[in-house]
Design a protein around this motif. Structure first.
Motif, PDB file in Angstrom:
ATOM      1  N   ALA A 139     -37.453 -36.930  12.394  1.00 31.50           N
ATOM      2  CA  ALA A 139     -38.262 -36.081  11.510  1.00 31.50           C
ATOM      3  C   ALA A 139     -37.733 -36.003  10.086  1.00 31.50           C
ATOM      4  O   ALA A 139     -38.515 -36.029   9.141  1.00 31.50           O
ATOM      5  CB  ALA A 139     -38.362 -34.672  12.101  1.00 31.50           C
ATOM      6  N   TRP A 140     -36.447 -35.893   9.903  1.00 28.96           N
ATOM      7  CA  TRP A 140     -35.904 -35.727   8.556  1.00 28.96           C
ATOM      8  C   TRP A 140     -35.532 -37.039   7.919  1.00 28.96           C
ATOM      9  O   TRP A 140     -35.723 -37.227   6.721  1.00 28.96           O
ATOM     10  CB  TRP A 140     -34.680 -34.814   8.573  1.00 28.96           C
ATOM     11  CG  TRP A 140     -34.976 -33.385   8.909  1.00 28.96           C
ATOM     12  CD1 TRP A 140     -36.204 -32.823   9.095  1.00 28.96           C
ATOM     13  CD2 TRP A 140     -34.029 -32.353   9.113  1.00 28.96           C
ATOM     14  NE1 TRP A 140     -36.072 -31.506   9.406  1.00 28.96           N
ATOM     15  CE2 TRP A 140     -34.739 -31.183   9.417  1.00 28.96           C
ATOM     16  CE3 TRP A 140     -32.650 -32.310   9.078  1.00 28.96           C
ATOM     17  CZ2 TRP A 140     -34.113 -29.977   9.674  1.00 28.96           C
ATOM     18  CZ3 TRP A 140     -32.024 -31.107   9.333  1.00 28.96           C
ATOM     19  CH2 TRP A 140     -32.751 -29.955   9.628  1.00 28.96           C
ATOM     20  N   GLU A 141     -34.946 -37.947   8.684  1.00 29.54           N
ATOM     21  CA  GLU A 141     -34.500 -39.208   8.116  1.00 29.54           C
ATOM     22  C   GLU A 141     -35.599 -40.259   8.115  1.00 29.54           C
ATOM     23  O   GLU A 141     -35.457 -41.290   7.473  1.00 29.54           O
ATOM     24  CB  GLU A 141     -33.274 -39.747   8.862  1.00 29.54           C
ATOM     25  CG  GLU A 141     -32.114 -38.783   8.973  1.00 29.54           C
ATOM     26  CD  GLU A 141     -31.708 -38.130   7.667  1.00 29.54           C
ATOM     27  OE1 GLU A 141     -31.822 -38.753   6.595  1.00 29.54           O
ATOM     28  OE2 GLU A 141     -31.269 -36.973   7.716  1.00 29.54           O
ATOM     29  N   GLY A 142     -36.669 -40.019   8.888  1.00 31.99           N
ATOM     30  CA  GLY A 142     -37.791 -40.953   8.911  1.00 31.99           C
ATOM     31  C   GLY A 142     -37.507 -42.255   9.631  1.00 31.99           C
ATOM     32  O   GLY A 142     -38.144 -43.272   9.366  1.00 31.99           O
ATOM     33  N   LEU A 143     -36.545 -42.245  10.544  1.00 33.30           N
ATOM     34  CA  LEU A 143     -36.223 -43.467  11.273  1.00 33.30           C
ATOM     35  C   LEU A 143     -37.198 -43.682  12.421  1.00 33.30           C
ATOM     36  O   LEU A 143     -37.761 -42.741  12.958  1.00 33.30           O
ATOM     37  CB  LEU A 143     -34.803 -43.386  11.843  1.00 33.30           C
ATOM     38  CG  LEU A 143     -33.663 -43.277  10.840  1.00 33.30           C
ATOM     39  CD1 LEU A 143     -32.332 -43.224  11.568  1.00 33.30           C
ATOM     40  CD2 LEU A 143     -33.676 -44.429   9.859  1.00 33.30           C
ATOM     41  N   ARG A 144     -37.361 -44.934  12.777  1.00 33.23           N
ATOM     42  CA  ARG A 144     -38.121 -45.274  13.982  1.00 33.23           C
ATOM     43  C   ARG A 144     -37.181 -45.070  15.164  1.00 33.23           C
ATOM     44  O   ARG A 144     -35.951 -45.115  15.005  1.00 33.23           O
ATOM     45  CB  ARG A 144     -38.616 -46.709  13.907  1.00 33.23           C
ATOM     46  CG  ARG A 144     -39.640 -46.921  12.776  1.00 33.23           C
ATOM     47  CD  ARG A 144     -40.201 -48.343  12.760  1.00 33.23           C
ATOM     48  NE  ARG A 144     -39.182 -49.381  12.773  1.00 33.23           N
ATOM     49  CZ  ARG A 144     -38.615 -49.908  11.696  1.00 33.23           C
ATOM     50  NH1 ARG A 144     -38.968 -49.508  10.504  1.00 33.23           N
ATOM     51  NH2 ARG A 144     -37.695 -50.853  11.805  1.00 33.23           N
ATOM     52  N   PRO A 145     -37.723 -44.860  16.370  1.00 34.31           N
ATOM     53  CA  PRO A 145     -36.847 -44.640  17.530  1.00 34.31           C
ATOM     54  C   PRO A 145     -35.799 -45.732  17.729  1.00 34.31           C
ATOM     55  O   PRO A 145     -34.654 -45.433  18.061  1.00 34.31           O
ATOM     56  CB  PRO A 145     -37.827 -44.569  18.698  1.00 34.31           C
ATOM     57  CG  PRO A 145     -39.076 -44.007  18.079  1.00 34.31           C
ATOM     58  CD  PRO A 145     -39.132 -44.650  16.715  1.00 34.31           C
ATOM     59  N   GLY A 146     -36.142 -46.981  17.515  1.00 34.01           N
ATOM     60  CA  GLY A 146     -35.165 -48.058  17.670  1.00 34.01           C
ATOM     61  C   GLY A 146     -34.021 -47.930  16.684  1.00 34.01           C
ATOM     62  O   GLY A 146     -32.856 -48.195  17.016  1.00 34.01           O
ATOM     63  N   GLU A 147     -34.335 -47.534  15.449  1.00 33.25           N
ATOM     64  CA  GLU A 147     -33.291 -47.355  14.437  1.00 33.25           C
ATOM     65  C   GLU A 147     -32.411 -46.152  14.775  1.00 33.25           C
ATOM     66  O   GLU A 147     -31.187 -46.211  14.642  1.00 33.25           O
ATOM     67  CB  GLU A 147     -33.928 -47.162  13.057  1.00 33.25           C
ATOM     68  CG  GLU A 147     -34.666 -48.377  12.555  1.00 33.25           C
ATOM     69  CD  GLU A 147     -35.496 -48.090  11.312  1.00 33.25           C
ATOM     70  OE1 GLU A 147     -35.638 -49.010  10.491  1.00 33.25           O
ATOM     71  OE2 GLU A 147     -36.013 -46.958  11.158  1.00 33.25           O
ATOM     72  N   ALA A 148     -33.046 -45.062  15.202  1.00 36.09           N
ATOM     73  CA  ALA A 148     -32.280 -43.872  15.584  1.00 36.09           C
ATOM     74  C   ALA A 148     -31.372 -44.186  16.768  1.00 36.09           C
ATOM     75  O   ALA A 148     -30.240 -43.703  16.837  1.00 36.09           O
ATOM     76  CB  ALA A 148     -33.223 -42.723  15.918  1.00 36.09           C
ATOM     77  N   ALA A 149     -31.860 -45.002  17.688  1.00 33.83           N
ATOM     78  CA  ALA A 149     -31.034 -45.403  18.834  1.00 33.83           C
ATOM     79  C   ALA A 149     -29.789 -46.140  18.359  1.00 33.83           C
ATOM     80  O   ALA A 149     -28.688 -45.929  18.885  1.00 33.83           O
ATOM     81  CB  ALA A 149     -31.851 -46.273  19.789  1.00 33.83           C
ATOM     82  N   THR A 150     -29.935 -46.978  17.343  1.00 32.75           N
ATOM     83  CA  THR A 150     -28.790 -47.705  16.784  1.00 32.75           C
ATOM     84  C   THR A 150     -27.781 -46.732  16.185  1.00 32.75           C
ATOM     85  O   THR A 150     -26.576 -46.883  16.387  1.00 32.75           O
ATOM     86  CB  THR A 150     -29.260 -48.703  15.707  1.00 32.75           C
ATOM     87  OG1 THR A 150     -30.154 -49.629  16.313  1.00 32.75           O
ATOM     88  CG2 THR A 150     -28.094 -49.442  15.087  1.00 32.75           C
ATOM     89  N   PRO A 193     -32.874 -48.297  22.877  1.00 32.78           N
ATOM     90  CA  PRO A 193     -34.114 -47.641  22.457  1.00 32.78           C
ATOM     91  C   PRO A 193     -34.774 -46.847  23.593  1.00 32.78           C
ATOM     92  O   PRO A 193     -35.298 -45.759  23.362  1.00 32.78           O
ATOM     93  CB  PRO A 193     -34.994 -48.800  21.993  1.00 32.78           C
ATOM     94  CG  PRO A 193     -34.008 -49.836  21.537  1.00 32.78           C
ATOM     95  CD  PRO A 193     -32.852 -49.710  22.501  1.00 32.78           C
ATOM     96  N   ALA A 194     -34.724 -47.361  24.806  1.00 34.47           N
ATOM     97  CA  ALA A 194     -35.338 -46.647  25.938  1.00 34.47           C
ATOM     98  C   ALA A 194     -34.614 -45.328  26.203  1.00 34.47           C
ATOM     99  O   ALA A 194     -35.255 -44.289  26.402  1.00 34.47           O
ATOM    100  CB  ALA A 194     -35.322 -47.522  27.180  1.00 34.47           C
TER     101      ALA A 194
END
Length: 187
Positions: free
Chosen positions: A131-142, A148-149
């Motif tokens: 929400a704040w950083e605007g990352l996609r789930p795959g990027e946040a997983a990194t 990602p799952a």
């Protein structure tokens, strides 16, 4: 044989790559640090993050923002551990002196912030990376060092817990309090 000219060219390319990395991601790393670092240490977090990036430039992946945010997260964690140790030492010294200072309570900026604050750190991190950083789930997983799952499951559970906290506080709809959170956490 690699000569001095080759080494110079390699250094120039490294400097150019670093400058591009800094130019592209400084603002995002600084925003991440401001939201998570205590007090006015966010500038130190940013500087340390890019110092690590310079030293490990060969390890920085093509999709560099999640990598940089993971480094920033580690820098913040290191700072927080040090701060806790210094605080514990200060308290022990104050008790030894016979003078105890009361701790100041932190105030919430709103119901969503309060609800986020009641969540476990792992839930807060999952929600705010999206929400704040605007990352996609795959990027946040990194950033979090997960698949990602696994991150998607974590995010789903974190959103559900946040909704429960908001319901308990009497505000099931986060829209009025924090519009940037809404895009990813609203049902």
């Amino acid at each position: 044989m690699a000569g001095p000219a080759d080494a110079h060219d390699r250094d120039v390319r490294a400097a150019e790559r670093f400058e591009e990395l800094f130019r592209r991601h400084h603002r995002a790393v600084a925003a991440y640090a401001r939201r998570r670092a205590q007090g006015d240490t966010s500038d130190d977090v940013v500087a340390s993050t890019f110092l690590v990036a310079w030293r490990r430039l060969g390890e920085v992946p093509a999709d560099s923002l999640p990598w940089l945010l993971a480094v920033a997260r580690n820098v913040i964690a290191t700072q927080q551990r040090g701060s806790r140790r210094r605080g514990a030492l200060r308290q022990r010294l104050e008790r030894a002196d016979g003078s105890a200072s009361p701790s100041a309570a932190e105030e919430s900026a709103g119901r969503v912030a309060a609800a986020l604050g009641r969540l476990p750190e792992t839930d807060r991190e999952a929600i705010t990376l999206i929400a704040w950083e605007g990352l996609r789930p795959g990027e946040a997983a990194t950033v979090l060092g997960q698949s990602p799952a696994a991150f998607r499951v974590r995010l789903h559970r974190a959103k559900r817990r946040l909704r429960r906290e908001l319901d308990r506080a009497g505000q099931a709809d986060p829209h009025p309090q924090h519009p940037s959170v809404v895009k990813e956490i609203a049902p």
